[in-house]
Design a protein around this motif. Structure first.
Motif, PDB file in Angstrom:
ATOM      1  N   THR A 119       0.822  -1.218   0.000  1.00 12.93           N
ATOM      2  CA  THR A 119       0.000   0.000   0.000  1.00 12.93           C
ATOM      3  C   THR A 119       0.856   1.268   0.000  1.00 12.93           C
ATOM      4  OG1 THR A 119      -0.141   0.048   2.425  1.00 12.93           O
ATOM      5  CG2 THR A 119      -1.856  -1.178   1.234  1.00 12.93           C
ATOM      6  N   SER A 120       2.135   1.126  -0.301  1.00  7.23           N
ATOM      7  CA  SER A 120       3.056   2.253  -0.159  1.00  7.23           C
ATOM      8  C   SER A 120       2.748   3.392  -1.117  1.00  7.23           C
ATOM      9  CB  SER A 120       4.502   1.784  -0.367  1.00  7.23           C
ATOM     10  OG  SER A 120       4.682   1.237  -1.669  1.00  7.23           O
ATOM     11  N   TRP A 121       2.021   3.110  -2.204  1.00  6.93           N
ATOM     12  CA  TRP A 121       1.729   4.164  -3.177  1.00  6.93           C
ATOM     13  C   TRP A 121       0.380   4.817  -2.939  1.00  6.93           C
ATOM     14  CZ3 TRP A 121       5.783   5.765  -5.550  1.00  6.93           C
ATOM     15  CH2 TRP A 121       6.826   4.880  -5.841  1.00  6.93           C
ATOM     16  N   ASP A 122      -0.398   4.320  -2.002  1.00  3.03           N
ATOM     17  CA  ASP A 122      -1.779   4.783  -1.867  1.00  3.03           C
ATOM     18  C   ASP A 122      -1.866   6.286  -1.637  1.00  3.03           C
ATOM     19  OD1 ASP A 122      -4.713   4.048  -1.496  1.00  3.03           O
ATOM     20  OD2 ASP A 122      -4.280   5.080   0.393  1.00  3.03           O
ATOM     21  N   ALA A 123      -1.068   6.815  -0.723  1.00  5.20           N
ATOM     22  CA  ALA A 123      -1.143   8.242  -0.404  1.00  5.20           C
ATOM     23  C   ALA A 123      -0.461   9.113  -1.444  1.00  5.20           C
ATOM     24  CB  ALA A 123      -0.528   8.508   0.969  1.00  5.20           C
ATOM     25  N   ARG A 124       0.223   8.485  -2.411  1.00  2.39           N
ATOM     26  CA  ARG A 124       0.911   9.269  -3.443  1.00  2.39           C
ATOM     27  C   ARG A 124       0.204   9.169  -4.793  1.00  2.39           C
ATOM     28  NH1 ARG A 124       6.983   7.296  -2.271  1.00  2.39           N
ATOM     29  NH2 ARG A 124       5.884   5.449  -1.509  1.00  2.39           N
ATOM     30  N   LEU A 125      -1.055   8.751  -4.752  1.00  2.01           N
ATOM     31  CA  LEU A 125      -1.898   8.748  -5.945  1.00  2.01           C
ATOM     32  C   LEU A 125      -3.064   9.699  -5.701  1.00  2.01           C
ATOM     33  CD1 LEU A 125      -1.953   4.924  -6.760  1.00  2.01           C
ATOM     34  CD2 LEU A 125      -1.027   6.731  -8.239  1.00  2.01           C
ATOM     35  N   THR A 126      -3.125  10.767  -6.448  1.00  5.50           N
ATOM     36  CA  THR A 126      -4.214  11.728  -6.315  1.00  5.50           C
ATOM     37  C   THR A 126      -5.445  11.192  -7.021  1.00  5.50           C
ATOM     38  OG1 THR A 126      -2.755  13.641  -6.143  1.00  5.50           O
ATOM     39  CG2 THR A 126      -4.987  14.045  -6.930  1.00  5.50           C
ATOM     40  N   ARG A 127      -6.577  11.212  -6.305  1.00  7.79           N
ATOM     41  CA  ARG A 127      -7.840  10.726  -6.858  1.00  7.79           C
ATOM     42  C   ARG A 127      -8.493  11.855  -7.659  1.00  7.79           C
ATOM     43  NH1 ARG A 127      -5.048   7.998  -2.876  1.00  7.79           N
ATOM     44  NH2 ARG A 127      -6.263   6.312  -1.922  1.00  7.79           N
ATOM     45  N   LEU A 128      -8.330  11.834  -8.971  1.00  9.04           N
ATOM     46  CA  LEU A 128      -8.950  12.855  -9.802  1.00  9.04           C
ATOM     47  C   LEU A 128     -10.428  12.555 -10.023  1.00  9.04           C
ATOM     48  CD1 LEU A 128      -6.147  13.336 -12.487  1.00  9.04           C
ATOM     49  CD2 LEU A 128      -6.581  14.711 -10.447  1.00  9.04           C
ATOM     50  N   ARG A 146     -18.989  -2.077 -11.243  1.00  7.79           N
ATOM     51  CA  ARG A 146     -17.914  -1.731 -12.171  1.00  7.79           C
ATOM     52  C   ARG A 146     -17.347  -0.382 -11.739  1.00  7.79           C
ATOM     53  NH1 ARG A 146     -17.460  -2.668 -18.517  1.00  7.79           N
ATOM     54  NH2 ARG A 146     -15.714  -1.266 -18.994  1.00  7.79           N
ATOM     55  N   SER A 147     -16.027  -0.301 -11.593  1.00  6.99           N
ATOM     56  CA  SER A 147     -15.393   0.902 -11.067  1.00  6.99           C
ATOM     57  C   SER A 147     -14.339   1.432 -12.035  1.00  6.99           C
ATOM     58  CB  SER A 147     -14.729   0.629  -9.712  1.00  6.99           C
ATOM     59  OG  SER A 147     -15.687   0.233  -8.756  1.00  6.99           O
ATOM     60  N   ARG A 148     -14.334   2.744 -12.157  1.00  7.17           N
ATOM     61  CA  ARG A 148     -13.357   3.432 -13.020  1.00  7.17           C
ATOM     62  C   ARG A 148     -12.645   4.490 -12.180  1.00  7.17           C
ATOM     63  NH1 ARG A 148     -13.722   8.332 -15.854  1.00  7.17           N
ATOM     64  NH2 ARG A 148     -12.479   8.448 -17.781  1.00  7.17           N
ATOM     65  N   HIS A 149     -11.316   4.476 -12.210  1.00  9.27           N
ATOM     66  CA  HIS A 149     -10.518   5.407 -11.428  1.00  9.27           C
ATOM     67  C   HIS A 149      -9.585   6.191 -12.356  1.00  9.27           C
ATOM     68  CE1 HIS A 149     -11.596   3.173  -7.719  1.00  9.27           C
ATOM     69  NE2 HIS A 149     -11.493   2.118  -8.499  1.00  9.27           N
ATOM     70  N   VAL A 150      -9.549   7.491 -12.175  1.00 11.35           N
ATOM     71  CA  VAL A 150      -8.567   8.338 -12.850  1.00 11.35           C
ATOM     72  C   VAL A 150      -7.607   8.832 -11.774  1.00 11.35           C
ATOM     73  CG1 VAL A 150      -8.169  10.332 -14.321  1.00 11.35           C
ATOM     74  CG2 VAL A 150     -10.310   9.050 -14.535  1.00 11.35           C
ATOM     75  N   ASP A 204      -0.512  -1.130 -15.984  1.00 12.81           N
ATOM     76  CA  ASP A 204       0.213  -1.692 -17.115  1.00 12.81           C
ATOM     77  C   ASP A 204       1.546  -0.989 -17.353  1.00 12.81           C
ATOM     78  OD1 ASP A 204      -0.696   0.704 -18.141  1.00 12.81           O
ATOM     79  OD2 ASP A 204      -2.052  -0.181 -19.608  1.00 12.81           O
ATOM     80  N   ARG A 205       1.822   0.056 -16.562  1.00 18.94           N
ATOM     81  CA  ARG A 205       3.120   0.719 -16.610  1.00 18.94           C
ATOM     82  C   ARG A 205       3.325   1.456 -15.297  1.00 18.94           C
ATOM     83  NH1 ARG A 205       2.418   6.297 -17.838  1.00 18.94           N
ATOM     84  NH2 ARG A 205       0.225   6.791 -18.321  1.00 18.94           N
ATOM     85  N   ALA A 206       4.563   1.580 -14.887  1.00 17.57           N
ATOM     86  CA  ALA A 206       4.873   2.383 -13.709  1.00 17.57           C
ATOM     87  C   ALA A 206       4.788   3.860 -14.090  1.00 17.57           C
ATOM     88  CB  ALA A 206       6.270   2.046 -13.192  1.00 17.57           C
ATOM     89  N   LEU A 207       4.181   4.649 -13.229  1.00 20.06           N
ATOM     90  CA  LEU A 207       3.967   6.066 -13.516  1.00 20.06           C
ATOM     91  C   LEU A 207       5.142   6.907 -13.047  1.00 20.06           C
ATOM     92  CD1 LEU A 207       0.236   6.439 -12.385  1.00 20.06           C
ATOM     93  CD2 LEU A 207       1.120   5.766 -14.629  1.00 20.06           C
ATOM     94  N   ARG A 208       5.379   7.999 -13.764  1.00 13.50           N
ATOM     95  CA  ARG A 208       6.317   9.005 -13.314  1.00 13.50           C
ATOM     96  C   ARG A 208       5.541  10.132 -12.650  1.00 13.50           C
ATOM     97  NH1 ARG A 208       9.440  10.276 -18.791  1.00 13.50           N
ATOM     98  NH2 ARG A 208       7.246  10.320 -19.439  1.00 13.50           N
ATOM     99  N   TYR A 209       6.256  10.980 -11.928  1.00 12.75           N
ATOM    100  CA  TYR A 209       5.611  12.101 -11.265  1.00 12.75           C
ATOM    101  C   TYR A 209       4.801  12.919 -12.278  1.00 12.75           C
ATOM    102  CZ  TYR A 209       5.057  16.694  -9.122  1.00 12.75           C
ATOM    103  OH  TYR A 209       4.534  17.872  -8.652  1.00 12.75           O
ATOM    104  N   GLY A 210       3.531  13.157 -11.961  1.00 14.56           N
ATOM    105  CA  GLY A 210       2.664  13.935 -12.840  1.00 14.56           C
ATOM    106  C   GLY A 210       1.905  13.128 -13.856  1.00 14.56           C
ATOM    107  N   ASP A 211       2.278  11.843 -14.067  1.00 12.34           N
ATOM    108  CA  ASP A 211       1.549  10.989 -15.009  1.00 12.34           C
ATOM    109  C   ASP A 211       0.168  10.654 -14.468  1.00 12.34           C
ATOM    110  OD1 ASP A 211       3.679  10.945 -16.714  1.00 12.34           O
ATOM    111  OD2 ASP A 211       4.285   8.881 -16.282  1.00 12.34           O
ATOM    112  N   SER A 212      -0.781  10.475 -15.370  1.00  6.03           N
ATOM    113  CA  SER A 212      -2.129  10.033 -14.995  1.00  6.03           C
ATOM    114  C   SER A 212      -2.442   8.703 -15.664  1.00  6.03           C
ATOM    115  CB  SER A 212      -3.183  11.074 -15.405  1.00  6.03           C
ATOM    116  OG  SER A 212      -2.984  12.293 -14.704  1.00  6.03           O
ATOM    117  N   ILE A 213      -3.393   7.985 -15.085  1.00  9.51           N
ATOM    118  CA  ILE A 213      -3.810   6.700 -15.644  1.00  9.51           C
ATOM    119  C   ILE A 213      -5.284   6.479 -15.354  1.00  9.51           C
ATOM    120  CG2 ILE A 213      -3.255   5.342 -13.566  1.00  9.51           C
ATOM    121  CD1 ILE A 213      -2.237   3.116 -15.440  1.00  9.51           C
ATOM    122  N   VAL A 214      -5.945   5.769 -16.258  1.00  9.71           N
ATOM    123  CA  VAL A 214      -7.326   5.347 -16.064  1.00  9.71           C
ATOM    124  C   VAL A 214      -7.327   3.832 -15.910  1.00  9.71           C
ATOM    125  CG1 VAL A 214      -9.659   5.235 -17.039  1.00  9.71           C
ATOM    126  CG2 VAL A 214      -8.220   7.248 -17.463  1.00  9.71           C
TER     127      VAL A 214
END
Length: 306
Positions: A119-128, A146-150, A204-214
């Protein structure tokens, strides 16, 4: 005053209140006499570290608090530090986010399962944005969600999202977790006796600072389906936009539908809501969390169909 407890705004406020022997109600009344309105819940959150003064109206209370608590002028204000970035919605992020397990009725069981995943990344992912779509069948049973997260990464390397599912009916099968978009299932912990599933959704990929994913996933219930009387989500950290849809089968329409939201205080905001013409409930919460948001409803008599 114990300096070991005063290196943060929350610690300083808590220590000063204890030293002066004042109750929060007394402090609230004193602030009100100076034209500053602050709720008891807000004062409690400030001293616990769950939130801190950020809005102009809240910052106006700092000088009065220093006076009430016999603190040097500017002492509390100096511990606040600079305003938090990225807009007003982030002002509700607590200095120390509450542990994930405390959001659930059985924290010990959840805590054990949480420790089995990363869970180490949980607080470093902003819930858009988060969007839940719930389907209820003709037997009043919940078919699935069914859940979708940005999400946006606030540090290099974020690569997973943790899902926690708690089923109240312990004698029913646990739901199946299906990854749908831009994710796969990593470590999964299932505790049928506790009605608990905790799982990693690996990006499907590790994110860099500022990257977003759906990412999208689905929780599929297995028969016998649990009778649905409510649905919602718990938020440990704030989300800019949360959308909740509940679609009912034409043969099973509930009555007395209500929305609820709570932010950890003693009161819960409950309001009546109506289904749309298609038999669905829709709720939208902006800049929400920490807390809980969802719907509750009742079924018309008879309560159970054969």
């Amino acid at each position: 005053m114990d300096t070991a407890r005063t290196d943060t705004f929350a610690g300083a406020l808590r220590a000063a209140i204890a030293e002066r022997g004042l109750g929060l109600e007394r402090i609230r009344e004193h602030l009100a006499q100076h034209g500053v309105k602050v709720s008891l819940a807000t004062l409690s959150y400030w001293q616990s570290g769950r939130s801190r003064p950020e809005r102009r109206s809240s910052l106006a209370a700092i000088g009065h608090l220093e006076e009430i608590l016999a603190l040097p002028t500017g002492y509390l204000a100096g511990l606040l530090g600079p305003p938090r970035p990225r807009g007003r919605w982030l002002k509700r992020v607590p200095d120390q986010p509450v542990p994930i397990s405390t959001l659930w009725s059985d924290p010990d069981e959840v805590d054990w399962a949480i420790r089995q995943v990363d869970t180490s990344w949980d607080a470093r992912l902003t819930r858009l944005s988060q969007h839940d779509f719930v389907t209820v069948g003709p037997d009043r049973g919940e078919r699935g969600i069914r859940s979708r997260h940005v999400l946006r990464a606030e540090a290099d390397g974020a690569d997973r999202w943790v899902v926690v599912v708690h089923v109240d009916e312990r004698d029913r099968p646990l739901p199946l977790l299906r990854p749908l978009r831009h994710c796969t299932v990593g470590r999964l912990v299932a505790q049928p006796a506790a009605g608990l599933v905790v799982a990693e959704l690996l990006f499907d990929r590790a994110l860099r600072y500022g990257d977003s994913i759906v990412i999208e996933h689905e929780l599929v219930n297995r028969p016998p389906y649990p009778v649905a009387t409510e649905c919602g989500r718990k938020f440990r950290l704030p989300v800019r936009e949360y959308v909740l849809e509940v679609a009912f089968d034409p043969l099973a329409r509930p009555v007395e539908c209500k929305s609820y939201r709570n932010t950890g205080g003693p009161d819960e905001d409950v309001r009546p809501v109506e289904m749309d013409a298609g038999g669905s409930l829709l709720g939208v919460a902006l800049d929400f969390g920490p807390g809980g948001y969802g719907f509750r409803w009742k079924w018309p008599s008879p309560h159970h169909r054969s």
